[in-house]
Design an enzyme around this catalytic site. Structure first.
Site, PDB file in Angstrom:
ATOM      1  N   SER A  65       3.897   2.540 -10.706  1.00 33.79           N
ATOM      2  CA  SER A  65       4.633   1.645 -10.343  1.00 33.79           C
ATOM      3  C   SER A  65       3.907   0.158 -10.741  1.00 33.79           C
ATOM      4  O   SER A  65       2.775   0.264 -10.029  1.00 33.79           O
ATOM      5  CB  SER A  65       5.421   1.475  -8.994  1.00 33.79           C
ATOM      6  OG  SER A  65       6.167   2.722  -8.934  1.00 33.79           O
TER       7      SER A  65
ATOM      8  N   ASP B 292       1.515  -2.276  -0.855  1.00 33.65           N
ATOM      9  CA  ASP B 292       2.569  -1.820  -1.798  1.00 33.65           C
ATOM     10  C   ASP B 292       3.955  -1.735  -1.648  1.00 33.65           C
ATOM     11  O   ASP B 292       4.914  -1.010  -2.005  1.00 33.65           O
ATOM     12  CB  ASP B 292       2.085  -0.293  -2.059  1.00 33.65           C
ATOM     13  CG  ASP B 292       0.602   0.022  -2.156  1.00 33.65           C
ATOM     14  OD1 ASP B 292       0.151  -0.802  -3.082  1.00 33.65           O
ATOM     15  OD2 ASP B 292       0.074   1.055  -1.567  1.00 33.65           O
TER      16      ASP B 292
ATOM     17  N   ASN C 170       0.349  -5.954  -9.078  1.00 34.55           N
ATOM     18  CA  ASN C 170      -0.557  -4.643  -8.935  1.00 34.55           C
ATOM     19  C   ASN C 170      -0.071  -3.335  -9.598  1.00 34.55           C
ATOM     20  O   ASN C 170       1.280  -3.271  -9.613  1.00 34.55           O
ATOM     21  CB  ASN C 170      -0.419  -4.236  -7.381  1.00 34.55           C
ATOM     22  CG  ASN C 170      -1.100  -2.919  -6.851  1.00 34.55           C
ATOM     23  OD1 ASN C 170      -2.391  -2.930  -7.415  1.00 34.55           O
ATOM     24  ND2 ASN C 170      -0.736  -2.333  -5.884  1.00 34.55           N
TER      25      ASN C 170
ATOM     26  N   HIS D 220       0.402   0.715  -9.085  1.00 38.36           N
ATOM     27  CA  HIS D 220       0.014   1.530  -7.858  1.00 38.36           C
ATOM     28  C   HIS D 220       0.534   3.159  -8.307  1.00 38.36           C
ATOM     29  O   HIS D 220       1.411   3.388  -9.244  1.00 38.36           O
ATOM     30  CB  HIS D 220       1.062   1.219  -6.702  1.00 38.36           C
ATOM     31  CG  HIS D 220       0.775   2.306  -5.621  1.00 38.36           C
ATOM     32  ND1 HIS D 220      -0.335   2.221  -4.773  1.00 38.36           N
ATOM     33  CD2 HIS D 220       1.523   3.243  -5.193  1.00 38.36           C
ATOM     34  CE1 HIS D 220      -0.177   3.159  -3.950  1.00 38.36           C
ATOM     35  NE2 HIS D 220       0.902   3.891  -4.174  1.00 38.36           N
TER      36      HIS D 220
HETATM   37  C1  GAR Z   1      -5.353   3.743 -10.799  1.00 36.89           C
HETATM   38  O1  GAR Z   1      -4.868   5.061 -10.831  1.00 36.89           O
HETATM   39  C2  GAR Z   1      -4.474   2.678 -10.067  1.00 36.89           C
HETATM   40  O2  GAR Z   1      -3.243   3.061 -10.027  1.00 36.89           O
HETATM   41  C3  GAR Z   1      -5.094   2.995  -8.475  1.00 36.89           C
HETATM   42  O3  GAR Z   1      -6.288   2.954  -8.677  1.00 36.89           O
HETATM   43  C4  GAR Z   1      -6.759   3.569 -10.121  1.00 36.89           C
HETATM   44  C5  GAR Z   1      -7.969   2.651 -10.567  1.00 36.89           C
HETATM   45  O4  GAR Z   1      -7.941   3.220 -11.976  1.00 36.89           O
HETATM   46  N1  GAR Z   1      -4.721   1.937  -7.652  1.00 36.89           N
HETATM   47  C6  GAR Z   1      -4.372   2.142  -6.403  1.00 36.89           C
HETATM   48  O5  GAR Z   1      -4.626   3.155  -6.038  1.00 36.89           O
HETATM   49  C7  GAR Z   1      -3.988   0.847  -5.533  1.00 36.89           C
HETATM   50  N2  GAR Z   1      -3.757   1.284  -4.344  1.00 36.89           N
HETATM   51  P1  GAR Z   1      -8.905   2.314 -12.869  1.00 36.89           P
HETATM   52  O6  GAR Z   1     -10.207   1.619 -12.170  1.00 36.89           O
HETATM   53  O7  GAR Z   1      -9.453   3.153 -13.755  1.00 36.89           O
HETATM   54  O8  GAR Z   1      -8.122   1.147 -13.485  1.00 36.89           O
END
Ligand code: GAR
Length: 214
Positions: A135, A144, A106, A108
């Site tokens: 991360s 997480d 994942n 995060h």
């Molecule tokens: C990213 O910033 C990722 O790190 C976050 O969602 C966004 C997705 O962006 N993930 C989380 O918050 C997971 N808990 P994307 O759809 O443009 O890749």
């Protein structure tokens, strides 16, 4: 051997796009064998051909555990080497995590263990953090909470709001994710006893973002 990646995504899919672009550019020896979503309208799905898209709502499956089981069967049917959560906004249950243990990653948007869960950018600002970042970690049933493999850091700047900070973090998320996926695809990365292992050595301190990673 080209690594088979199953992608779990709920939203925009910019991290997925970074993966697809790296594969197309020949800088990541992998193939995306399926994109799986709990949101049929997720823009991430549109980034791959229809044959690679899978989506169901948890409600249509009769609840969270049933959804996880259906999702798990669909993921397993693609025979992935790695399952990569990129903006997948549901907590994966214990059964799913156990089924794919050791190959579930994942990304995060925080410097874990800081700011697990949602609204990480706003929370970093409210905490007065001087640094923030992203991360990549192994997924466990604890939100997480799995072993962190690599982290990218960015400064928090005066005048930042959650959006400006999110954009700065996103710019390092993509290369960070690719850096880790290259290690995974090369067979250099593993999880052992809840610890990240690189080239047979435990990763005690998260790997930094390499300046060469794009
Ligand atoms: C990213 O910033 C990722 O790190 C976050 O969602 C966004 C997705 O962006 N993930 C989380 O918050 C997971 N808990 P994307 O759809 O443009 O890749």
């Amino acid at each position: 051997m080209t690594a088979r990646l199953a992608i779990l995504a709920s939203g925009r899919g910019s991290n997925l796009q970074a993966i697809l672009d790296a594969i197309a550019a020949g800088t990541l020896d992998a193939s995306v064998v399926g994109v799986f979503s709990d949101k049929p309208e997720a823009p991430a799905l549109q980034r791959v051909p229809e044959a690679l898209r899978w989506s169901r709502t948890p409600k249509s499956c009769g609840g969270r555990a049933a959804f996880d089981a259906v999702l798990g069967d669909a993921v397993a049917a693609c025979a992935p080497d790695w399952i990569v959560c990129v903006g997948y906004m549901r907590i994966l249950g214990e059964a799913f995590v156990q089924r794919f243990a050791g190959r579930l990653l994942n990304i995060h948007p925080s410097l874990l263990p800081k700011h697990k869960g949602l609204h990480t950018h706003q929370r970093a600002l409210e905490a007065g953090d001087a640094e923030h970042g992203a991360s990549v970690h192994f997924v466990t049933a604890e939100l997480d909470g799995g072993a962190v493999i690599a982290q990218a850091r960015v400064p928090v700047q005066p005048g930042d709001d959650a959006d400006t900070l999110a954009a700065r973090v996103l710019a390092v998320e993509h290369p960070l994710l690719l850096q880790v996926l290259r290690l995974a695809a090369a067979g250099r990365l593993a999880e052992r006893n809840g610890q990240a292992v690189l080239d047979g050595q435990a990763v005690f301190t998260p790997l930094p973002l390499e300046s060469t990673a794009t």
